[in-house]
Design an enzyme around this catalytic site. Structure first.
Site, PDB file in Angstrom:
ATOM      1  N   ALA A  62       0.829  -1.210   0.000  1.00 56.05           N
ATOM      2  CA  ALA A  62       0.000   0.000   0.000  1.00 56.05           C
ATOM      3  C   ALA A  62       0.863   1.259   0.000  1.00 56.05           C
ATOM      4  CB  ALA A  62      -0.933  -0.004   1.207  1.00 56.05           C
ATOM      5  N   GLU A  63       1.864   1.309   0.877  1.00 56.03           N
ATOM      6  CA  GLU A  63       2.698   2.511   0.951  1.00 56.03           C
ATOM      7  C   GLU A  63       3.520   2.689  -0.316  1.00 56.03           C
ATOM      8  OE1 GLU A  63       5.432   5.237   3.813  1.00 56.03           O
ATOM      9  OE2 GLU A  63       4.410   3.493   4.649  1.00 56.03           O
ATOM     10  N   SER A  64       3.972   1.600  -0.888  1.00 57.12           N
ATOM     11  CA  SER A  64       4.744   1.694  -2.123  1.00 57.12           C
ATOM     12  C   SER A  64       3.906   2.315  -3.238  1.00 57.12           C
ATOM     13  CB  SER A  64       5.243   0.314  -2.549  1.00 57.12           C
ATOM     14  OG  SER A  64       6.141  -0.206  -1.593  1.00 57.12           O
ATOM     15  N   SER A  67       2.968   5.970  -2.454  1.00 53.67           N
ATOM     16  CA  SER A  67       4.163   6.812  -2.544  1.00 53.67           C
ATOM     17  C   SER A  67       4.562   7.064  -3.994  1.00 53.67           C
ATOM     18  CB  SER A  67       5.335   6.174  -1.790  1.00 53.67           C
ATOM     19  OG  SER A  67       5.074   6.180  -0.411  1.00 53.67           O
TER      20      SER A  67
END
Length: 142
Positions: A62-64, A67
């Site tokens: 999710a963060e990848s 981002s």
């Protein structure tokens, strides 16, 4: 191919957006535009001791993706994106195959971005929903 599409392709091909932890976990970005980022990750190698997809692995996916979307947006202003908050709700487990994440923007500002990320299994069942907020900062001088 548009200039923006070419720039995104070059960033993805060079590894600028995917080097590091995402690469170690096998994350593959399949689509990256200012309006949507899609990627997938294998369950194999990203399990917790009970054989289920590790919740932290879902957060990394999710963060990848969020981002990457934030970075694409931040480049419009000559800025970089850094994550400042993530939350995740895990709905069901995945034990095999791949999970796919789709990140869509909630807010794209000059100093903050917020993304909703939905992660599904190979059968299309929702595994996790996440929300990521990134701060946009001045790019460091080379």
């Amino acid at each position: 191919m548009s200039t923006q599409a070419q720039e995104l392709k070059e960033m993805l091909d060079s590894g600028t957006l995917t080097d590091g932890l995402g690469d170690t976990m096998g994350i593959e970005v399949t689509e990256a535009t200012p309006e949507r980022v899609v990627g997938r990750m294998p369950v194999e190698g990203n399990r917790q001791p009970f054989g289920l997809l590790h919740g932290g692995a879902s957060c990394v996916l999710a963060e990848s993706l969020g981002s990457i979307g934030s970075t694409i947006h931040a480049r419009r202003f000559g800025r970089i994106a850094v994550g400042i908050e993530i939350n995740a709700t895990h709905h069901r487990s995945a034990t095999e195959g791949h999970v796919t994440g789709v990140a869509t923007p909630v807010h794209l500002g000059r100093t903050l971005t917020t993304w909703d990320i939905t992660i599904t299994d190979d059968a299309g069942r929702k595994v996790c929903t996440s929300r990521l907020t990134c701060m946009l900062r001045e790019a460091p001088q080379s």
